[in-house]
Design a protein around this motif. Structure first.
Motif, PDB file in Angstrom:
ATOM      1  N   SER A   8     120.753 100.289 -29.171  1.00 12.07           N
ATOM      2  CA  SER A   8     120.609  98.864 -28.943  1.00 12.07           C
ATOM      3  C   SER A   8     121.920  98.268 -28.502  1.00 12.07           C
ATOM      4  O   SER A   8     123.007  98.751 -28.818  1.00 12.07           O
ATOM      5  CB  SER A   8     120.122  98.175 -30.220  1.00 12.07           C
ATOM      6  N   SER A  16     118.508  93.894 -28.079  1.00  8.19           N
ATOM      7  CA  SER A  16     117.558  94.416 -27.117  1.00  8.19           C
ATOM      8  C   SER A  16     117.638  95.914 -27.180  1.00  8.19           C
ATOM      9  O   SER A  16     118.333  96.470 -28.019  1.00  8.19           O
ATOM     10  CB  SER A  16     117.867  93.881 -25.713  1.00  8.19           C
ATOM     11  N   PHE A  17     116.949  96.627 -26.285  1.00  4.09           N
ATOM     12  CA  PHE A  17     116.912  98.073 -26.332  1.00  4.09           C
ATOM     13  C   PHE A  17     117.301  98.631 -24.979  1.00  4.09           C
ATOM     14  O   PHE A  17     117.270  97.962 -23.961  1.00  4.09           O
ATOM     15  CB  PHE A  17     115.510  98.565 -26.714  1.00  4.09           C
ATOM     16  N   PRO A  35     118.174  95.874 -19.989  1.00  7.55           N
ATOM     17  CA  PRO A  35     117.751  94.506 -20.241  1.00  7.55           C
ATOM     18  C   PRO A  35     118.091  93.567 -19.096  1.00  7.55           C
ATOM     19  O   PRO A  35     117.359  92.626 -18.810  1.00  7.55           O
ATOM     20  CB  PRO A  35     118.496  94.132 -21.513  1.00  7.55           C
ATOM     21  N   ASN A  82     115.111  87.652 -22.090  1.00  8.18           N
ATOM     22  CA  ASN A  82     115.420  89.080 -22.218  1.00  8.18           C
ATOM     23  C   ASN A  82     114.222  89.962 -21.889  1.00  8.18           C
ATOM     24  O   ASN A  82     114.395  91.066 -21.362  1.00  8.18           O
ATOM     25  CB  ASN A  82     115.913  89.395 -23.625  1.00  8.18           C
ATOM     26  N   TYR A  83     113.017  89.525 -22.237  1.00  6.05           N
ATOM     27  CA  TYR A  83     111.836  90.362 -22.073  1.00  6.05           C
ATOM     28  C   TYR A  83     110.885  89.850 -21.002  1.00  6.05           C
ATOM     29  O   TYR A  83     109.736  90.290 -20.931  1.00  6.05           O
ATOM     30  CB  TYR A  83     111.106  90.485 -23.423  1.00  6.05           C
ATOM     31  N   LEU A 118     111.718  92.589 -33.478  1.00 15.99           N
ATOM     32  CA  LEU A 118     111.415  94.023 -33.533  1.00 15.99           C
ATOM     33  C   LEU A 118     110.026  94.307 -32.976  1.00 15.99           C
ATOM     34  O   LEU A 118     109.801  95.315 -32.303  1.00 15.99           O
ATOM     35  CB  LEU A 118     111.532  94.523 -34.979  1.00 15.99           C
ATOM     36  N   GLN A 121     110.303  94.227 -29.202  1.00 12.51           N
ATOM     37  CA  GLN A 121     110.977  95.423 -28.710  1.00 12.51           C
ATOM     38  C   GLN A 121     110.033  96.611 -28.661  1.00 12.51           C
ATOM     39  O   GLN A 121     109.979  97.338 -27.660  1.00 12.51           O
ATOM     40  CB  GLN A 121     112.177  95.749 -29.604  1.00 12.51           C
ATOM     41  N   ASN A 122     109.273  96.810 -29.730  1.00 10.64           N
ATOM     42  CA  ASN A 122     108.349  97.944 -29.769  1.00 10.64           C
ATOM     43  C   ASN A 122     107.253  97.805 -28.720  1.00 10.64           C
ATOM     44  O   ASN A 122     106.844  98.794 -28.107  1.00 10.64           O
ATOM     45  CB  ASN A 122     107.734  98.061 -31.156  1.00 10.64           C
ATOM     46  N   LYS A 125     108.810  98.530 -25.292  1.00 10.21           N
ATOM     47  CA  LYS A 125     109.160  99.949 -25.207  1.00 10.21           C
ATOM     48  C   LYS A 125     107.919 100.802 -24.972  1.00 10.21           C
ATOM     49  O   LYS A 125     107.923 101.714 -24.135  1.00 10.21           O
ATOM     50  CB  LYS A 125     109.862 100.377 -26.496  1.00 10.21           C
TER      51      LYS A 125
END
Length: 668
Positions: A8, A16-17, A35, A82-83, A118, A121-122, A125
């Motif tokens: 991260s 972020s990842f 990201p 970010n996403y 979280l 993020q999952n 991903k």
């Protein structure tokens, strides 16, 4: 760098990842996506303040209010950038997170933002990995291996593990770390995490035993010293036969639609069955209506009931007779003349006494059991009798009733984690002892586990069951070969299974597990090497213990309380004779008659309970010369895990005689 399962980095003050892939030409790790790419690839034209207002409006339209509005909106804006999420997508993701965590309030709190991050993020991903299957998500373990050129997870040694190569392989097979098909998922724990279970001092200590089982020194002598000795030991025991008795409930059966008629028929059927058996015995003569006034002594059959919602006492005992004899009427039962008895609500008994006024039956004797036949057997149609050995028939070589078993009841992991360390240790021990039968009784994915209750795990209940339970069992049976069998019995506490009692077995295709893992109903009876074993994971012993009323029990009734409770189940020939049932038992009376009752006394009755472990040899019958005595070994193996510490399991060797069976209760 944060301590997460993936690498991260910090962006705009939030986590972020990063996802990487390996260059097949030189083996270098290169970034697959960053990201920054996400934010640049889908830039927003709205200014930050306008986006915050839109986010606030979306939350309001979905019925959510913001506690610390300014802080939450700033974080949500960062998530959107970010996403690459629109405000509506962000709120939709929040609704999914809200439902999964089972939050009760409609107010969004700042304390939930880390968990929501979280979740985002999952989700992102997984979507990336699904789109590009060649990507590899590197975990902290992989990074540690790159820099240290070694495995970050250290293997734990088990006390008493032999040093030869064969047993070293067995220990490695059931070590706390697992990998499958190159997957980075690990069911084990990092070496720097030492759990209370790992700190335990006494490992595999014998807590209780009968008939002098092999001592620790003798056991070491029996352990094979070479791979040839190991193979000879496995081949000498052979594969045990397996037959399921009773009705096999369909995993997709209809339940919790029972009617009042079903409840009446189930209770009435028990009374009528007991009455018929008492008449056929020819000992007590004709049965009478207990509610009819009579100065003469008579014999009646009925069910013990309580006059009220409290526990039984001398003034609250009622006897409900069958519809055939009294129209199902209740009559007060007076037990003052009896110097000894043991009764509980739902117990079907015969009462010898008189009713002078027609309002109260004064008992002079309680007939709590019918004559039993040692040669009794279950005569069921072939459609209800399933042979599960390879050839579909019983192996004729098993003329003697001999069987070795290991019995363990869940929970199979401690309350401070979901590492399932006790199960790993149990399978490691079983791989050395090589029992013919390994009986595991639920709960497997315990609904009362703190992390399960909080919804703190990212995996589904089925994923936990398949990854932590079935995969380890598959490795166990594949390593030991066709000579071993495993029996799985579910529990109403299993979060991944139907909440109903009686309960169908797990829906697992036996072909995937080489017909070595048998899924038994709860409760259920099976026969292995002509040894009948009954299992029930509902804590009936604890429930009966709180409802039983006794006075100096003797004259055939065991004075020891645990033996007496097990004795009641055998004389009632029911896995759950208590009525009304405990509040937490979802008893379905439409399924009960075919599954709760049994017509033969098993050689072993396994009753897992929260009460202290025990092994009791209970005798029935033999009260007169014409009646042969029947013995049953009743076992409470205890729980394999108790809170954050180790529990117990049972190791058993049976040679056809209950009095010489070797049974040991072992602390894991």
């Amino acid at each position: 760098m944060e301590d997460l399962d993936q690498i991260s980095i910090k962006i705009h003050g939030c986590l972020s990842f990063s996802i990487f892939k390996v260059n097949p030409g030189n083996g270098h790790v290169i970034p697959a996506i960053s990201p920054k790419t996400w934010s640049e690839g889908n830039s927003h034209t709205l200014r930050e303040d306008e986006m915050e207002e839109e986010i606030k409006a979306e939350f309001s339209n979905s019925g959510f209010s913001l506690d610390e509005e300014e802080v939450i909106l700033r974080k949500c804006l960062t998530f959107c950038i970010n996403y690459s999420l629109s405000p509506s997508d962000l709120v939709s993701s929040w609704e999914v997170y809200y439902l999964n965590r089972q939050l009760n309030e409609s107010t969004v709190h700042d304390a939930e933002m880390d968990g929501f991050l979280l979740h985002l993020q999952n989700a992102v991903k997984e979507s990336i990995i699904n789109e590009e299957p060649d990507l590899h998500v590197y975990s902290n373990k992989d990074v540690d291996m790159m820099f240290n050129d070694g495995d970050r997870y250290a293997k734990e040694e088990t006390i008493g593990t032999p040093t030869n190569k064969l047993y070293s392989h067995s220990s490695e097979l059931f070590d706390s770390e697992y990998q499958q098909n190159g997957s980075t998922f690990s069911a084990g724990k990092p070496s720097d995490i030492v759990t209370p279970f790992g700190h335990r001092k006494e490992k595999f200590a014998v807590r209780f035993s009968i008939n002098q089982p092999p001592t620790e020194e003798n056991a070491k002598e029996l352990e094979p010293d070479s791979e040839d000795d190991f193979l000879k030991k496995v081949e000498s025991r052979g594969r045990c036969s397996m037959i399921l008795h009773g009705v096999k409930l369909d995993p997709n059966c209809r339940y919790m639609y029972d009617r009042i008629e079903d409840r009446f028929n189930a209770l009435e059927g028990r009374i009528k069955s007991y009455s018929r058996a008492l008449i056929l015995s020819g000992v007590h003569g004709e049965l009478m209506d207990p509610s009819v006034a009579s100065q003469k002594s008579m014999v009646s059959v009925g069910m013990i009931c309580c006059d009220g919602e409290g526990h039984l006492n001398d003034n609250s005992i009622l006897l409900q007779s069958s519809d055939e004899y009294s129209g199902g009427q209740w009559v007060r039962l007076d037990l003052q003349r009896l110097s000894q008895f043991s009764v509980f609500p739902g117990q079907v008994v015969g009462i010898e006494g008189n009713n002078p006024s027609g309002h109260c039956l004064i008992a002079s004797k309680i007939i709590d059991s019918n004559p039993l036949s040692a040669s009794a057997d279950i005569n069921l149609p072939s459609a209800k009798r399933q042979a599960l050995d390879k050839e579909g028939q019983i192996d004729p070589s098993f003329s003697d009733k001999e069987l070795s078993m290991i019995i363990a009841a869940g929970p199979f992991t401690t309350t401070d984690n979901l590492f399932f360390e006790p199960l790993t240790e149990l399978l490691s021990s079983a791989s050395r002892k090589i029992p013919q039968l390994l009986i595991l009784l639920g709960p497997f994915v315990d609904s009362e586990h703190p992390e399960i209750r909080r919804g703190a795990t990212e995996r589904s209940f089925n994923e936990i069951f398949h990854m932590e339970i079935l995969r380890k069992l598959r490795d166990y049976v594949e390593y030991l070969g066709d000579t071993v069998r495993v029996v799985l019995v579910p529990s109403i506490r299993d979060a991944n299974h139907d909440f109903v009692f009686p309960q169908p077995g797990f829906d697992i295709r036996s072909s995937d597990l080489n017909d070595q893992i048998t899924n038994l109903t709860n409760p259920g009876i099976f026969e292995a090497n002509q040894v009948k074993v009954g299992c029930c994971t509902v804590d009936i012993l604890k429930h009966l213990c709180g409802e039983e009323m006794s006075r100096n029990p003797s004259d055939g009734i065991p004075s020891d309380r645990m033996s007496r409770l097990a004795y009641h189940l055998l004389t009632q020939q029911s896995f759950y004779p208590l009525y009304p049932p405990a509040e937490d038992v979802p008893l379905d009376f439409s399924l009960a008659p075919d599954t709760l009752n049994f017509s033969v006394i098993p050689n072993f009755l396994i009753l897992p309970s929260d009460m202290k472990y025990f092994v009791k040899v209970v005798s029935l019958g033999g009260r007169n010369e014409s009646e042969e005595q029947v013995k049953c070994i009743c076992i409470n193996p205890g729980r394999l895990a108790k809170g954050e510490s180790a529990g117990t399991f049972v190791e058993l060797h049976y040679n056809g005689n209950p009095d010489t069976a070797s049974v040991s209760v072992i602390c894991i």
